[in-house]
Design a protein around this motif. Structure first.
Motif, PDB file in Angstrom:
ATOM      1  N   GLY A 132      -3.613  10.656  -7.558  1.00 26.71           N
ATOM      2  CA  GLY A 132      -2.395  11.440  -7.770  1.00 26.71           C
ATOM      3  C   GLY A 132      -1.654  11.768  -6.477  1.00 26.71           C
ATOM      4  O   GLY A 132      -0.521  12.246  -6.504  1.00 26.71           O
ATOM      5  N   LEU A 133      -2.303  11.537  -5.337  1.00 32.07           N
ATOM      6  CA  LEU A 133      -1.631  11.807  -4.064  1.00 32.07           C
ATOM      7  C   LEU A 133      -0.776  10.631  -3.612  1.00 32.07           C
ATOM      8  O   LEU A 133       0.030  10.757  -2.686  1.00 32.07           O
ATOM      9  CB  LEU A 133      -2.661  12.134  -2.972  1.00 32.07           C
ATOM     10  N   GLN A 134      -0.990   9.483  -4.234  1.00 28.14           N
ATOM     11  CA  GLN A 134      -0.138   8.312  -4.025  1.00 28.14           C
ATOM     12  C   GLN A 134       0.066   7.925  -2.571  1.00 28.14           C
ATOM     13  O   GLN A 134       1.147   8.103  -1.992  1.00 28.14           O
ATOM     14  CB  GLN A 134       1.207   8.542  -4.703  1.00 28.14           C
ATOM     15  N   ALA A 135      -0.992   7.395  -1.996  1.00 27.06           N
ATOM     16  CA  ALA A 135      -0.878   6.878  -0.626  1.00 27.06           C
ATOM     17  C   ALA A 135      -1.885   5.752  -0.445  1.00 27.06           C
ATOM     18  O   ALA A 135      -2.985   5.805  -1.002  1.00 27.06           O
ATOM     19  CB  ALA A 135      -1.165   7.982   0.378  1.00 27.06           C
ATOM     20  N   SER A 136      -1.504   4.740   0.291  1.00 28.29           N
ATOM     21  CA  SER A 136      -2.423   3.627   0.553  1.00 28.29           C
ATOM     22  C   SER A 136      -2.107   3.046   1.929  1.00 28.29           C
ATOM     23  O   SER A 136      -1.171   3.507   2.602  1.00 28.29           O
ATOM     24  CB  SER A 136      -2.265   2.560  -0.521  1.00 28.29           C
ATOM     25  N   PHE A 137      -2.886   2.038   2.303  1.00 25.03           N
ATOM     26  CA  PHE A 137      -2.668   1.365   3.584  1.00 25.03           C
ATOM     27  C   PHE A 137      -2.400  -0.110   3.323  1.00 25.03           C
ATOM     28  O   PHE A 137      -2.927  -0.683   2.357  1.00 25.03           O
ATOM     29  CB  PHE A 137      -3.919   1.477   4.465  1.00 25.03           C
ATOM     30  N   ALA A 138      -1.612  -0.710   4.208  1.00 23.58           N
ATOM     31  CA  ALA A 138      -1.436  -2.162   4.168  1.00 23.58           C
ATOM     32  C   ALA A 138      -1.566  -2.674   5.588  1.00 23.58           C
ATOM     33  O   ALA A 138      -1.174  -1.986   6.542  1.00 23.58           O
ATOM     34  CB  ALA A 138      -0.073  -2.514   3.582  1.00 23.58           C
ATOM     35  N   VAL A 139      -2.144  -3.853   5.709  1.00 25.03           N
ATOM     36  CA  VAL A 139      -2.344  -4.439   7.037  1.00 25.03           C
ATOM     37  C   VAL A 139      -1.569  -5.750   7.112  1.00 25.03           C
ATOM     38  O   VAL A 139      -1.813  -6.672   6.321  1.00 25.03           O
ATOM     39  CB  VAL A 139      -3.848  -4.684   7.310  1.00 25.03           C
ATOM     40  N   PHE A 140      -0.620  -5.783   8.027  1.00 31.96           N
ATOM     41  CA  PHE A 140       0.244  -6.957   8.214  1.00 31.96           C
ATOM     42  C   PHE A 140      -0.001  -7.533   9.616  1.00 31.96           C
ATOM     43  O   PHE A 140       0.571  -7.028  10.590  1.00 31.96           O
ATOM     44  CB  PHE A 140       1.726  -6.556   8.125  1.00 31.96           C
ATOM     45  N   PRO A 141      -0.806  -8.572   9.740  1.00 30.84           N
ATOM     46  CA  PRO A 141      -1.076  -9.100  11.083  1.00 30.84           C
ATOM     47  C   PRO A 141       0.150  -9.731  11.732  1.00 30.84           C
ATOM     48  O   PRO A 141       0.203  -9.842  12.954  1.00 30.84           O
ATOM     49  CB  PRO A 141      -2.161 -10.145  10.854  1.00 30.84           C
ATOM     50  N   ARG A 142       1.134 -10.138  10.926  1.00 33.45           N
ATOM     51  CA  ARG A 142       2.328 -10.751  11.519  1.00 33.45           C
ATOM     52  C   ARG A 142       3.391  -9.673  11.754  1.00 33.45           C
ATOM     53  O   ARG A 142       3.858  -9.037  10.789  1.00 33.45           O
ATOM     54  CB  ARG A 142       2.881 -11.843  10.597  1.00 33.45           C
ATOM     55  N   LYS A 143       3.792  -9.543  13.002  1.00 35.69           N
ATOM     56  CA  LYS A 143       4.677  -8.437  13.397  1.00 35.69           C
ATOM     57  C   LYS A 143       6.002  -8.456  12.615  1.00 35.69           C
ATOM     58  O   LYS A 143       6.480  -7.427  12.149  1.00 35.69           O
ATOM     59  CB  LYS A 143       4.945  -8.542  14.903  1.00 35.69           C
ATOM     60  N   VAL A 144       6.571  -9.644  12.427  1.00 38.57           N
ATOM     61  CA  VAL A 144       7.870  -9.692  11.728  1.00 38.57           C
ATOM     62  C   VAL A 144       7.720  -9.201  10.293  1.00 38.57           C
ATOM     63  O   VAL A 144       8.637  -8.559   9.751  1.00 38.57           O
ATOM     64  CB  VAL A 144       8.491 -11.116  11.677  1.00 38.57           C
ATOM     65  N   GLY A 180       1.519   2.965  -2.370  1.00 34.33           N
ATOM     66  CA  GLY A 180       0.472   2.476  -3.268  1.00 34.33           C
ATOM     67  C   GLY A 180       0.273   0.995  -3.069  1.00 34.33           C
ATOM     68  O   GLY A 180       1.120   0.307  -2.487  1.00 34.33           O
ATOM     69  N   VAL A 181      -0.852   0.505  -3.572  1.00 33.72           N
ATOM     70  CA  VAL A 181      -1.152  -0.925  -3.450  1.00 33.72           C
ATOM     71  C   VAL A 181      -0.157  -1.752  -4.273  1.00 33.72           C
ATOM     72  O   VAL A 181       0.350  -2.776  -3.803  1.00 33.72           O
ATOM     73  CB  VAL A 181      -2.608  -1.190  -3.901  1.00 33.72           C
ATOM     74  N   ILE A 182       0.127  -1.298  -5.470  1.00 34.32           N
ATOM     75  CA  ILE A 182       1.051  -2.078  -6.310  1.00 34.32           C
ATOM     76  C   ILE A 182       2.469  -2.055  -5.719  1.00 34.32           C
ATOM     77  O   ILE A 182       3.113  -3.107  -5.649  1.00 34.32           O
ATOM     78  CB  ILE A 182       0.987  -1.609  -7.782  1.00 34.32           C
ATOM     79  N   PRO A 183       2.962  -0.912  -5.229  1.00 38.11           N
ATOM     80  CA  PRO A 183       4.241  -0.965  -4.513  1.00 38.11           C
ATOM     81  C   PRO A 183       4.224  -1.962  -3.347  1.00 38.11           C
ATOM     82  O   PRO A 183       5.202  -2.665  -3.114  1.00 38.11           O
ATOM     83  CB  PRO A 183       4.432   0.472  -4.023  1.00 38.11           C
ATOM     84  N   THR A 184       3.113  -2.039  -2.612  1.00 40.13           N
ATOM     85  CA  THR A 184       3.040  -3.019  -1.508  1.00 40.13           C
ATOM     86  C   THR A 184       3.205  -4.439  -2.055  1.00 40.13           C
ATOM     87  O   THR A 184       4.013  -5.227  -1.549  1.00 40.13           O
ATOM     88  CB  THR A 184       1.674  -2.935  -0.778  1.00 40.13           C
ATOM     89  N   ILE A 185       2.431  -4.751  -3.091  1.00 38.87           N
ATOM     90  CA  ILE A 185       2.488  -6.117  -3.651  1.00 38.87           C
ATOM     91  C   ILE A 185       3.910  -6.400  -4.134  1.00 38.87           C
ATOM     92  O   ILE A 185       4.470  -7.475  -3.893  1.00 38.87           O
ATOM     93  CB  ILE A 185       1.458  -6.278  -4.797  1.00 38.87           C
ATOM     94  N   SER A 186       4.491  -5.416  -4.781  1.00 36.67           N
ATOM     95  CA  SER A 186       5.818  -5.595  -5.336  1.00 36.67           C
ATOM     96  C   SER A 186       6.855  -5.859  -4.230  1.00 36.67           C
ATOM     97  O   SER A 186       7.685  -6.768  -4.338  1.00 36.67           O
ATOM     98  CB  SER A 186       6.137  -4.326  -6.127  1.00 36.67           C
ATOM     99  N   ASN A 227       3.007  12.181   1.305  1.00 35.96           N
ATOM    100  CA  ASN A 227       3.189  13.574   0.893  1.00 35.96           C
ATOM    101  C   ASN A 227       2.204  14.410   1.723  1.00 35.96           C
ATOM    102  O   ASN A 227       1.205  13.903   2.247  1.00 35.96           O
ATOM    103  CB  ASN A 227       3.065  13.762  -0.622  1.00 35.96           C
ATOM    104  N   VAL A 228       2.512  15.650   1.838  1.00 34.99           N
ATOM    105  CA  VAL A 228       1.827  16.518   2.794  1.00 34.99           C
ATOM    106  C   VAL A 228       0.306  16.602   2.547  1.00 34.99           C
ATOM    107  O   VAL A 228      -0.493  16.602   3.479  1.00 34.99           O
ATOM    108  CB  VAL A 228       2.513  17.904   2.809  1.00 34.99           C
ATOM    109  N   PHE A 229      -0.103  16.624   1.285  1.00 33.01           N
ATOM    110  CA  PHE A 229      -1.533  16.764   1.005  1.00 33.01           C
ATOM    111  C   PHE A 229      -2.295  15.451   1.217  1.00 33.01           C
ATOM    112  O   PHE A 229      -3.469  15.460   1.567  1.00 33.01           O
ATOM    113  CB  PHE A 229      -1.756  17.297  -0.411  1.00 33.01           C
TER     114      PHE A 229
END
Ligand SMILES: Cc1ncc(COP(=O)(O)O)c(C=O)c1O
Length: 394
Positions: A243-255, A95-101, A273-275
């Motif tokens: 409810g499927l709980q999936a998101s994307f994050a883009v990290f331009p810095r490899k480390v 999720g987006v909030i998990p990413t930020i966290s 999750n599978v769905f």
């Protein structure tokens, strides 16, 4: 219209947070639910077909992500927003909030200050506090036409503080419904580059943009800007798949990408999750017609609310949202406390809205209405609000 957004739905007792958690949050489960930001619309049939195919396979073991999953998100970003994402920089997150966290916890120190633009989605402040970092507010202000704009003077004054390390951008902005213009984003970028500020750009609402407005991905401004930015987006807000709980994050810095990946792996939350895998890929590859019709319908709902308020509820102030399915209602002319407004909305209006002050102090006297539902509900909702204001007026 090919799709029917007028279809009546009853989501009670189907484990819907919006419908079944009103008792917990508002003390009454029998309210009209116009709060938490998901939609009372069935998702696109093109997505459902792929999910049904998956169901038919009758096996739901651990899944592996194919390149085509990421490719669908990359192509959508390129085709709709001219935002080029390098395949090697994109990663799944629950999720987006998990990413930020995770970014705040592992990429910053506890003496670091993090800036947000209030009023804003409450978990921004929540994750900063939960990560033991120092919250800095650059409050949005209203111009002479009551449009919400950025206080750049304050932004720059705060950016000068060398302990201010990160800025979390909300574009499009929840709750005020602004789609930040390219010029506004460029001004933000110039300040961030000048004072060495890193940016998390939360673009989860990027697809919900109305006619006459254009979404710009912050990282698409230039290579330099891309390098200081972590971008978050998903298909969940757009296609009602939260409810499927999936998101994307883009990290331009490899480390940083590798560090983030390692943190997901250490929590064992690196898989979809599978769905979500099939639903999101179908959304990006086949969902455009559905989205275009949805946008028309949502804008019709927003227009209904704006026109009703302007005609019938003179004490209430409203500016038309440029995007999102949120309406930010200004009750301040009534001169009442937040508690008085909430109490009246719940007890007299029998309606659940998000209280404005939960988005930061600057949201005091406001309430957020989610209009992503069949129009009869929106009509009912705004009439209830009108009734409440009338009773408070006396
Ligand atoms: C601005 C913003 N960011 C993030 C989220 C939630 O994202 P996720 O469910 O992917 O954590 C929301 C949900 O309303 C939102 O409005």
């Amino acid at each position: 219209m090919k799709y029917n957004f007028d279809k009546r739905v009853d989501r009670r007792e189907n484990n819907s947070a919006k419908w079944d958690e009103m008792g917990k949050n508002f003390g009454n489960n029998e309210l009209l639910p116009m709060w938490i930001a998901d939609m009372d619309f069935e998702t696109a049939p093109e997505i459902l077909d792929e999910m049904k195919n998956k169901l038919e396979q009758k096996i739901f073991g651990y899944v592996s992500r194919s390149d085509s999953y990421y490719q669908s998100a990359i192509e959508w970003s390129k085709n709709r927003y001219n935002y080029d994402i390098d395949f090697n920089t994109i990663i799944h997150s629950p999720g987006v909030i998990p990413t930020i966290s995770i970014v705040l916890k592992h990429f910053t120190k506890n003496t670091d200050k993090i800036m947000i633009q209030t009023p804003v989605y409450p978990p921004f402040a929540g994750t900063i506090k939960n990560s033991d970092r120092i919250l800095v507010e650059n409050k949005l202000i209203q111009d002479s036409n009551a449009n919400w704009v950025i206080d750049f003077e304050d932004f720059e004054a705060k950016a000068k503080d060398e302990n201010l390390k990160w800025f979390i951008l909300c574009n499009p902005h929840n709750p005020v419904g602004r789609i930040w213009k390219k010029e506004e984003l460029k001004k933000i970028a110039d300040i961030c580059l000048k004072y060495d500020l890193r940016v998390i750009s939360d673009e989860i609402w990027r697809d919900i943009v109305f006619k006459g407005h254009e979404f710009t991905a912050f990282a698409s401004l230039s290579k330099e800007v891309e390098d200081i930015t972590i971008t978050c987006f998903s298909a969940t807000k757009t296609f009602n798949l939260a409810g499927l709980q999936a998101s994307f994050a883009v990290f331009p810095r490899k480390v940083e990408l590798e560090l983030f990946e390692a943190k997901l792996a250490s929590l064992d939350i690196k898989r979809n999750n599978v769905f979500s895998l099939v639903a999101i890929e179908a959304a990006f590859n086949k969902g455009e017609d559905w989205l275009n019709e949805l946008l028309e319908y949502l804008e019709g709902n927003i227009d209904l609310v704006v026109e009703y308020v302007q005609k019938n509820i003179p004490e209430l102030k409203i500016t038309k949202s440029e995007g999102t399915y949120l309406v930010w209602l200004d009750f301040r002319e009534l001169n009442l406390s937040n508690e008085e407004i909430s109490k009246a909305l719940i007890e007299e209006g029998k309606i659940a809205l998000n209280e404005g002050s939960s988005f930061g102090d600057v949201g005091s006297g406001f309430a957020r209405m989610n209009i992503a539902c069949p129009r009869y509900m929106v009509q009912d909702a705004i009439e209830r609000v009108g009734k409440v204001v009338k009773s408070l007026r006396k």
